[in-house]
Design a protein around this motif. Structure first.
Motif, PDB file in Angstrom:
ATOM      1  N   GLU A   1       0.825  -1.214   0.000  1.00  0.00           N
ATOM      2  CA  GLU A   1       0.000   0.000   0.000  1.00  0.00           C
ATOM      3  C   GLU A   1       0.858   1.262   0.000  1.00  0.00           C
ATOM      4  OE1 GLU A   1      -3.853  -1.827   2.422  1.00  0.00           O
ATOM      5  OE2 GLU A   1      -2.213  -0.879   3.514  1.00  0.00           O
ATOM      6  N   ARG A   2       1.930   1.237   0.795  1.00  0.00           N
ATOM      7  CA  ARG A   2       2.805   2.414   0.881  1.00  0.00           C
ATOM      8  C   ARG A   2       3.510   2.672  -0.455  1.00  0.00           C
ATOM      9  NH1 ARG A   2       7.903   2.401   1.348  1.00  0.00           N
ATOM     10  NH2 ARG A   2       7.988   0.248   2.095  1.00  0.00           N
ATOM     11  N   ILE A   3       4.049   1.608  -1.048  1.00  0.00           N
ATOM     12  CA  ILE A   3       4.757   1.764  -2.320  1.00  0.00           C
ATOM     13  C   ILE A   3       3.795   2.213  -3.421  1.00  0.00           C
ATOM     14  CG2 ILE A   3       6.126   0.574  -4.083  1.00  0.00           C
ATOM     15  CD1 ILE A   3       7.034  -1.368  -1.838  1.00  0.00           C
ATOM     16  N   LEU A   4       2.587   1.641  -3.411  1.00  0.00           N
ATOM     17  CA  LEU A   4       1.581   2.032  -4.405  1.00  0.00           C
ATOM     18  C   LEU A   4       1.221   3.505  -4.254  1.00  0.00           C
ATOM     19  CD1 LEU A   4      -0.406   1.451  -6.644  1.00  0.00           C
ATOM     20  CD2 LEU A   4      -1.965   0.455  -4.962  1.00  0.00           C
ATOM     21  N   GLN A   5       1.079   3.948  -3.020  1.00  0.00           N
ATOM     22  CA  GLN A   5       0.764   5.354  -2.773  1.00  0.00           C
ATOM     23  C   GLN A   5       1.898   6.255  -3.271  1.00  0.00           C
ATOM     24  OE1 GLN A   5      -0.270   6.150   1.344  1.00  0.00           O
ATOM     25  NE2 GLN A   5      -2.026   7.334   0.647  1.00  0.00           N
ATOM     26  N   ASP A   6       3.143   5.844  -3.023  1.00  0.00           N
ATOM     27  CA  ASP A   6       4.296   6.614  -3.513  1.00  0.00           C
ATOM     28  C   ASP A   6       4.279   6.685  -5.040  1.00  0.00           C
ATOM     29  OD1 ASP A   6       5.178   7.002  -0.936  1.00  0.00           O
ATOM     30  OD2 ASP A   6       6.700   5.412  -1.011  1.00  0.00           O
ATOM     31  N   ALA A   7       3.924   5.556  -5.681  1.00  0.00           N
ATOM     32  CA  ALA A   7       3.893   5.510  -7.139  1.00  0.00           C
ATOM     33  C   ALA A   7       2.838   6.451  -7.709  1.00  0.00           C
ATOM     34  CB  ALA A   7       3.629   4.075  -7.619  1.00  0.00           C
ATOM     35  N   ILE A   8       1.680   6.499  -7.053  1.00  0.00           N
ATOM     36  CA  ILE A   8       0.583   7.346  -7.534  1.00  0.00           C
ATOM     37  C   ILE A   8       1.007   8.810  -7.579  1.00  0.00           C
ATOM     38  CG2 ILE A   8      -1.695   8.271  -6.891  1.00  0.00           C
ATOM     39  CD1 ILE A   8      -2.382   5.454  -5.861  1.00  0.00           C
ATOM     40  N   TYR A   9       1.787   9.243  -6.593  1.00  0.00           N
ATOM     41  CA  TYR A   9       2.136  10.657  -6.503  1.00  0.00           C
ATOM     42  C   TYR A   9       3.504  10.986  -7.105  1.00  0.00           C
ATOM     43  CZ  TYR A   9      -1.919  11.022  -3.483  1.00  0.00           C
ATOM     44  OH  TYR A   9      -3.210  10.994  -3.003  1.00  0.00           O
ATOM     45  N   SER A  10       4.213   9.972  -7.591  1.00  0.00           N
ATOM     46  CA  SER A  10       5.513  10.231  -8.216  1.00  0.00           C
ATOM     47  C   SER A  10       5.337  10.921  -9.566  1.00  0.00           C
ATOM     48  CB  SER A  10       6.275   8.913  -8.405  1.00  0.00           C
ATOM     49  OG  SER A  10       7.473   9.146  -9.134  1.00  0.00           O
ATOM     50  N   GLN A  11       6.152  11.933  -9.826  1.00  0.00           N
ATOM     51  CA  GLN A  11       6.110  12.670 -11.089  1.00  0.00           C
ATOM     52  C   GLN A  11       7.172  12.181 -12.068  1.00  0.00           C
ATOM     53  OE1 GLN A  11       3.619  14.964 -11.631  1.00  0.00           O
ATOM     54  NE2 GLN A  11       2.946  14.189  -9.620  1.00  0.00           N
ATOM     55  N   ASN A  12       8.032  11.288 -11.608  1.00  0.00           N
ATOM     56  CA  ASN A  12       9.110  10.764 -12.449  1.00  0.00           C
ATOM     57  C   ASN A  12       8.665   9.440 -13.068  1.00  0.00           C
ATOM     58  OD1 ASN A  12      11.577   8.943 -12.848  1.00  0.00           O
ATOM     59  ND2 ASN A  12      12.534  10.962 -12.595  1.00  0.00           N
ATOM     60  N   THR A  13       8.663   9.368 -14.393  1.00  0.00           N
ATOM     61  CA  THR A  13       8.113   8.201 -15.092  1.00  0.00           C
ATOM     62  C   THR A  13       8.854   6.919 -14.751  1.00  0.00           C
ATOM     63  OG1 THR A  13       7.418   9.611 -16.934  1.00  0.00           O
ATOM     64  CG2 THR A  13       7.519   7.246 -17.348  1.00  0.00           C
ATOM     65  N   SER A  14      10.186   6.948 -14.771  1.00  0.00           N
ATOM     66  CA  SER A  14      10.956   5.731 -14.504  1.00  0.00           C
ATOM     67  C   SER A  14      10.820   5.315 -13.044  1.00  0.00           C
ATOM     68  CB  SER A  14      12.423   5.937 -14.873  1.00  0.00           C
ATOM     69  OG  SER A  14      12.985   6.994 -14.124  1.00  0.00           O
ATOM     70  N   GLU A  15      10.801   6.310 -12.138  1.00  0.00           N
ATOM     71  CA  GLU A  15      10.621   6.002 -10.723  1.00  0.00           C
ATOM     72  C   GLU A  15       9.233   5.407 -10.485  1.00  0.00           C
ATOM     73  OE1 GLU A  15      11.276   8.359  -6.574  1.00  0.00           O
ATOM     74  OE2 GLU A  15       9.722   9.164  -7.907  1.00  0.00           O
ATOM     75  N   LYS A  16       8.207   5.998 -11.128  1.00  0.00           N
ATOM     76  CA  LYS A  16       6.839   5.494 -10.980  1.00  0.00           C
ATOM     77  C   LYS A  16       6.760   4.036 -11.415  1.00  0.00           C
ATOM     78  CE  LYS A  16       3.277   8.080 -12.167  1.00  0.00           C
ATOM     79  NZ  LYS A  16       2.305   8.136 -11.037  1.00  0.00           N
ATOM     80  N   ARG A  17       7.369   3.706 -12.553  1.00  0.00           N
ATOM     81  CA  ARG A  17       7.320   2.323 -13.041  1.00  0.00           C
ATOM     82  C   ARG A  17       8.033   1.373 -12.086  1.00  0.00           C
ATOM     83  NH1 ARG A  17       5.334  -0.943 -17.342  1.00  0.00           N
ATOM     84  NH2 ARG A  17       5.654  -2.969 -16.371  1.00  0.00           N
ATOM     85  N   HIS A  18       9.183   1.808 -11.573  1.00  0.00           N
ATOM     86  CA  HIS A  18       9.918   0.978 -10.607  1.00  0.00           C
ATOM     87  C   HIS A  18       9.084   0.731  -9.353  1.00  0.00           C
ATOM     88  CE1 HIS A  18      13.174  -0.642  -8.171  1.00  0.00           C
ATOM     89  NE2 HIS A  18      12.906   0.268  -7.246  1.00  0.00           N
ATOM     90  N   LEU A  19       8.414   1.776  -8.865  1.00  0.00           N
ATOM     91  CA  LEU A  19       7.578   1.639  -7.674  1.00  0.00           C
ATOM     92  C   LEU A  19       6.389   0.716  -7.938  1.00  0.00           C
ATOM     93  CD1 LEU A  19       7.600   5.351  -6.445  1.00  0.00           C
ATOM     94  CD2 LEU A  19       8.576   3.396  -5.220  1.00  0.00           C
ATOM     95  N   LEU A  20       5.777   0.851  -9.108  1.00  0.00           N
ATOM     96  CA  LEU A  20       4.644  -0.019  -9.445  1.00  0.00           C
ATOM     97  C   LEU A  20       5.078  -1.473  -9.539  1.00  0.00           C
ATOM     98  CD1 LEU A  20       2.750   2.152 -12.094  1.00  0.00           C
ATOM     99  CD2 LEU A  20       2.026   1.642  -9.757  1.00  0.00           C
ATOM    100  N   ASP A  21       6.257  -1.711 -10.104  1.00  0.00           N
ATOM    101  CA  ASP A  21       6.778  -3.089 -10.178  1.00  0.00           C
ATOM    102  C   ASP A  21       7.009  -3.656  -8.775  1.00  0.00           C
ATOM    103  OD1 ASP A  21       6.731  -3.058 -12.937  1.00  0.00           O
ATOM    104  OD2 ASP A  21       8.866  -2.615 -13.165  1.00  0.00           O
ATOM    105  N   SER A  22       7.556  -2.817  -7.889  1.00  0.00           N
ATOM    106  CA  SER A  22       7.807  -3.264  -6.509  1.00  0.00           C
ATOM    107  C   SER A  22       6.498  -3.550  -5.781  1.00  0.00           C
ATOM    108  CB  SER A  22       8.602  -2.198  -5.750  1.00  0.00           C
ATOM    109  OG  SER A  22       9.869  -2.004  -6.332  1.00  0.00           O
ATOM    110  N   ALA A  23       5.521  -2.666  -5.951  1.00  0.00           N
ATOM    111  CA  ALA A  23       4.213  -2.875  -5.319  1.00  0.00           C
ATOM    112  C   ALA A  23       3.540  -4.124  -5.874  1.00  0.00           C
ATOM    113  CB  ALA A  23       3.321  -1.643  -5.547  1.00  0.00           C
TER     114      ALA A  23
END
Length: 215
Positions: A57-79
């Motif tokens: 849940e925490r990682i998904l929340q971080d991904a939702i608010y991330s403005q960096n495309t590569s970081e967002k994808r990495h966070l979504l993969d981790s979640a």
């Protein structure tokens, strides 16, 4: 009468629209539903599972608010890895005191997390597959976790009534509708028969979803 193909197609469209309109709204609601699990936190192995859930849940929340495309994808993969771990938990496990603990809350939230991640990636068919995978196994949880627009209107309404009465039976409360004047054990058997019919129907829709192309 809607065909299975039509229902599957409409469900994908509903999921698509859901993610166009509200990407951040649902996460807080899901997190708030963790209280039922937390009551068992005295058991260490459940604490470890709660940690997986909270990490996801925490990682998904971080991904939702991330403005960096590569970081967002990495966070979504981790979640996605965390929620997949939840979805793959065994259905039942024995507590140290001998009581049987079911992992339904964890497993269903695993499907919910995967649904949300696929939606954020614009993979709406895969997102809808998570909805109907959960519904075909735990229809009572699907009613709690997923938007009613993902299901045929009549099915969702009837299923919600069944789930409400099943909950009332477990809490020894008076039942509603046609079940109000029959013994609770008989009502439970009838409700579970109806639930099994919905599971079969959702399995048919799931099969159709898996057969369709993403385009």
């Amino acid at each position: 009468m809607e065909t299975v193909f039509t229902v599957a197609s409409l469900a994908i469209k509903a999921v698509n629209l859901y993610f166009q309109e509200k990407k951040e709204e649902a996460l807080e609601k899901i997190i708030a539903q963790n209280e039922k699990i937390i009551q068992f936190k005295k058991y260490e192995f459940i604490n470890r599972k709660l940690e997986v859930l909270r990490n996801g849940e925490r990682i998904l929340q971080d991904a939702i608010y991330s403005q960096n495309t590569s970081e967002k994808r990495h966070l979504l993969d981790s979640a996605f890895m965390e929620f997949t771990s939840l979805a793959n938990f065994p259905l039942n496990e024995q507590l140290p005191d001998g009581e049987l603990f079911d992992n339904i809350d964890f497993i269903s939230k695993g499907y919910w997390g995967r649904f949300y991640i696929f939606g954020l990636l614009n993979e709406y068919r895969n997102s809808t597959i998570q909805v109907y995978t959960c519904a075909s196994i735990f229809p009572e949880k699907a009613v709690e976790l997923f938007d009613n627009k993902f299901f045929p209107k009549l099915d969702f309404s009837s299923l919600s009534t069944l789930c409400d009465n099943l909950k009332k039976i477990k809490q020894y409360e008076p039942l509603n509708g046609i079940y109000s004047n029959i013994p609770s054990n008989m009502a439970k058997a009838l409700i579970e028969m109806q639930m099994d019919k919905y599971k079969d129907k959702f399995k048919e829709i799931l099969y159709q979803l898996k057969s369709q192309n993403d385009g």
